[in-house]
Design a protein around this motif. Structure first.
Motif, PDB file in Angstrom:
ATOM      1  N   GLY A   1      10.532  -1.284  -3.791  1.00 58.52           N
ATOM      2  CA  GLY A   1       9.878  -0.020  -3.485  1.00 58.52           C
ATOM      3  C   GLY A   1      10.861   1.077  -3.132  1.00 58.52           C
ATOM      4  O   GLY A   1      10.700   2.233  -3.545  1.00 58.52           O
ATOM      5  N   LEU A   2      11.899   0.723  -2.391  1.00 64.77           N
ATOM      6  CA  LEU A   2      12.924   1.710  -2.033  1.00 64.77           C
ATOM      7  C   LEU A   2      13.673   2.180  -3.277  1.00 64.77           C
ATOM      8  O   LEU A   2      14.007   3.363  -3.408  1.00 64.77           O
ATOM      9  CB  LEU A   2      13.895   1.114  -1.016  1.00 64.77           C
ATOM     10  N   ASN A   3      13.944   1.244  -4.200  1.00 64.04           N
ATOM     11  CA  ASN A   3      14.594   1.617  -5.465  1.00 64.04           C
ATOM     12  C   ASN A   3      13.736   2.605  -6.249  1.00 64.04           C
ATOM     13  O   ASN A   3      14.234   3.605  -6.779  1.00 64.04           O
ATOM     14  CB  ASN A   3      14.832   0.374  -6.334  1.00 64.04           C
ATOM     15  N   MET A   4      12.436   2.322  -6.323  1.00 61.82           N
ATOM     16  CA  MET A   4      11.531   3.185  -7.089  1.00 61.82           C
ATOM     17  C   MET A   4      11.393   4.567  -6.472  1.00 61.82           C
ATOM     18  O   MET A   4      11.084   5.537  -7.167  1.00 61.82           O
ATOM     19  CB  MET A   4      10.148   2.534  -7.195  1.00 61.82           C
ATOM     20  N   ASN A   5      11.612   4.644  -5.172  1.00 64.58           N
ATOM     21  CA  ASN A   5      11.521   5.941  -4.488  1.00 64.58           C
ATOM     22  C   ASN A   5      12.876   6.636  -4.393  1.00 64.58           C
ATOM     23  O   ASN A   5      13.014   7.628  -3.676  1.00 64.58           O
ATOM     24  CB  ASN A   5      10.917   5.750  -3.097  1.00 64.58           C
ATOM     25  N   GLY A   6      13.864   6.106  -5.108  1.00 65.08           N
ATOM     26  CA  GLY A   6      15.160   6.777  -5.191  1.00 65.08           C
ATOM     27  C   GLY A   6      16.021   6.678  -3.955  1.00 65.08           C
ATOM     28  O   GLY A   6      16.935   7.486  -3.766  1.00 65.08           O
ATOM     29  N   VAL A   7      15.757   5.678  -3.095  1.00 58.48           N
ATOM     30  CA  VAL A   7      16.573   5.500  -1.895  1.00 58.48           C
ATOM     31  C   VAL A   7      17.888   4.838  -2.297  1.00 58.48           C
ATOM     32  O   VAL A   7      17.899   3.858  -3.044  1.00 58.48           O
ATOM     33  CB  VAL A   7      15.832   4.636  -0.853  1.00 58.48           C
TER      34      VAL A   7
ATOM     35  N   VAL B   1       0.840  -1.214   0.000  1.00 60.25           N
ATOM     36  CA  VAL B   1       0.000   0.000   0.000  1.00 60.25           C
ATOM     37  C   VAL B   1       0.867   1.254   0.000  1.00 60.25           C
ATOM     38  O   VAL B   1       0.638   2.196  -0.776  1.00 60.25           O
ATOM     39  CB  VAL B   1      -0.951  -0.002   1.220  1.00 60.25           C
ATOM     40  N   VAL B   2       1.877   1.294   0.854  1.00 60.03           N
ATOM     41  CA  VAL B   2       2.755   2.470   0.964  1.00 60.03           C
ATOM     42  C   VAL B   2       3.469   2.740  -0.356  1.00 60.03           C
ATOM     43  O   VAL B   2       3.480   3.867  -0.865  1.00 60.03           O
ATOM     44  CB  VAL B   2       3.775   2.282   2.103  1.00 60.03           C
ATOM     45  N   PHE B   3       4.056   1.706  -0.944  1.00 56.84           N
ATOM     46  CA  PHE B   3       4.817   1.899  -2.184  1.00 56.84           C
ATOM     47  C   PHE B   3       3.905   2.165  -3.373  1.00 56.84           C
ATOM     48  O   PHE B   3       4.305   2.873  -4.315  1.00 56.84           O
ATOM     49  CB  PHE B   3       5.715   0.688  -2.457  1.00 56.84           C
ATOM     50  N   ALA B   4       2.689   1.623  -3.348  1.00 56.61           N
ATOM     51  CA  ALA B   4       1.735   1.917  -4.425  1.00 56.61           C
ATOM     52  C   ALA B   4       1.320   3.383  -4.399  1.00 56.61           C
ATOM     53  O   ALA B   4       1.088   3.997  -5.452  1.00 56.61           O
ATOM     54  CB  ALA B   4       0.506   1.016  -4.294  1.00 56.61           C
ATOM     55  N   LEU B   5       1.251   3.951  -3.190  1.00 51.24           N
ATOM     56  CA  LEU B   5       0.869   5.364  -3.055  1.00 51.24           C
ATOM     57  C   LEU B   5       2.028   6.298  -3.384  1.00 51.24           C
ATOM     58  O   LEU B   5       1.816   7.406  -3.877  1.00 51.24           O
ATOM     59  CB  LEU B   5       0.373   5.635  -1.632  1.00 51.24           C
ATOM     60  N   THR B   6       3.254   5.864  -3.120  1.00 52.10           N
ATOM     61  CA  THR B   6       4.414   6.746  -3.317  1.00 52.10           C
ATOM     62  C   THR B   6       5.019   6.638  -4.712  1.00 52.10           C
ATOM     63  O   THR B   6       5.777   7.516  -5.124  1.00 52.10           O
ATOM     64  CB  THR B   6       5.513   6.439  -2.280  1.00 52.10           C
ATOM     65  N   SER B   7       4.702   5.552  -5.434  1.00 48.73           N
ATOM     66  CA  SER B   7       5.268   5.374  -6.776  1.00 48.73           C
ATOM     67  C   SER B   7       4.202   4.817  -7.726  1.00 48.73           C
ATOM     68  O   SER B   7       3.754   3.684  -7.543  1.00 48.73           O
ATOM     69  CB  SER B   7       6.472   4.421  -6.730  1.00 48.73           C
ATOM     70  N   PRO B   8       3.781   5.600  -8.732  1.00 47.51           N
ATOM     71  CA  PRO B   8       2.733   5.148  -9.662  1.00 47.51           C
ATOM     72  C   PRO B   8       3.116   3.890 -10.447  1.00 47.51           C
ATOM     73  O   PRO B   8       2.253   3.106 -10.823  1.00 47.51           O
ATOM     74  CB  PRO B   8       2.562   6.339 -10.616  1.00 47.51           C
TER      75      PRO B   8
END
Length: 339
Positions: free
Chosen positions: A307-313, A34-41
């Motif tokens: 998810g962390l990769n997609m959010n640029g971490v 849920v968190v990663f779906a909301l932060t990365s389309p």
């Protein structure tokens, strides 16, 4: 009578504790999605789902072997190095010896089996602590992989070598008006199918066979199991052989995906394997663990990384976060065991 008294005191049976632990891991998985779906389309897409599934296969296959070893009260730190050795053996057999790809991969898997057998003998016959025995194998297997390849990648393996890692079942391709092929459905990757089949097979072995009951019995109380007629050494040997075999298989799948055999591949994979088992409810003191829980734990790690990769971490921050997750799950496991 004693067991029922303990259950009354704690209020929960072992089975109920396992279910609670599994649902806790499943709840964590849902929260991450849920968190990663909301932060990365781009997270909640079919292509990314397939990417995650492919990334998880290596963790899951190693985690399944690690689960069986940990249930007996042992540990296997060598799977990352055995993975690399199995993969490069398969590649060298195909490239240098001209063997057919299936035969080369069988030899790569058998290399993992031999490493697992050596681990088992070191633990059961020579009475070495599992930590030390498998740590030694970790160094030996990595050294052999580097030695036989000259510390260089084995490339030029051909398209057939990449079929296992990159092929897919039910893949649909259409030819457009421009004459170029377009993938309408990526299909189910072969490594994912392999992961599901092995998980079902090992799960059935653990829950429905005499061998599975013996594995749990050895982990719960090895002396009591021995007095009950269980051949403890054979059971422990089997778990290490299974872990080594799955590490060899994982190496072949991973090198097939890359279509290149890297002797440095698999570094720290043993930590992911152990973490996936512990997150899924496998107890480090032995006697408790499920394959379904390990699969959930594997997806927790895979989705967290993706998810962390997609959010640029950054990769360094990811290591810190996953390290904290591992420490947290082991701490929770220790608290559960004290209770």
């Amino acid at each position: 009578m004693m067991k029922s008294a303990e259950q009354k005191q704690t209020g929960l049976s072992d089975k109920q504790k396992d279910i609670i632990q599994k649902f806790a891991a499943l709840g964590s998985l849902v929260v991450l999605i849920v968190v990663f779906a909301l932060t990365s389309p781009a997270f909640f897409t079919l292509n990314n789902g397939m990417t995650i599934a492919l990334q998880v296969t290596s963790i899951a296959l190693l985690g399944i072997g690690a689960t069986c070893v940990i249930i007996t009260g042992g540990i296997d730190l060598s799977v990352g190095s055995v993975l690399a050795l199995g993969g490069v053996v398969a590649a060298l057999c195909v490239k240098e010896l001209g063997m057919p790809v299936p035969l080369g991969m069988v030899l790569g898997i058998l290399t993992g089996t031999v490493c697992g057998l050596i681990n088992g003998i070191a633990v059961t016959k020579f009475k070495l602590p599992p930590f030390i025995a498998t740590l030694g194998m970790m160094l030996i297997a990595r050294g052999v992989a580097l030695e036989i390849t000259g510390a260089r990648a084995v490339s030029g393996l051909g398209e057939s070598f990449g079929e296992l890692g990159n092929g897919a079942l039910f893949r649909m391709v259409t030819i457009g008006d421009d004459g170029f092929p377009t993938v309408t459905f990526p299909g189910i990757p072969y490594p994912v199918i392999l992961m599901i089949v092995i998980a079902l097979a090992v799960g059935y072995m653990l829950y429905r066979s005499v061998l599975g009951r013996h594995i749990y019995a050895v982990g719960s109380n090895a002396d009591a199991a021995r007095l009950s007629g269980v051949n403890v050494s054979k059971v422990v040997n089997f778990t290490y052989i299974l872990s080594g075999t799955l590490a060899g298989l994982t190496g072949c799948v991973l090198m097939s995906r890359l279509v290149t055999a890297q002797p440095n591949e698999g570094v720290s994979y043993e930590l992911d394997a152990i973490a996936s088992a512990v997150i899924g409810g496998t107890s480090l003191i032995g006697g408790v663990g499920t394959i379904s829980g390990t699969l959930i734990g594997s997806f927790v790690i895979g989705i967290l990384r993706n998810g962390l990769n997609m959010n640029g971490v950054s990769a360094f921050t990811q290591q810190i976060i996953i390290g904290v997750v591992i420490l947290g799950t082991v701490w929770i496991d220790q608290l559960r065991n004290r209770r």
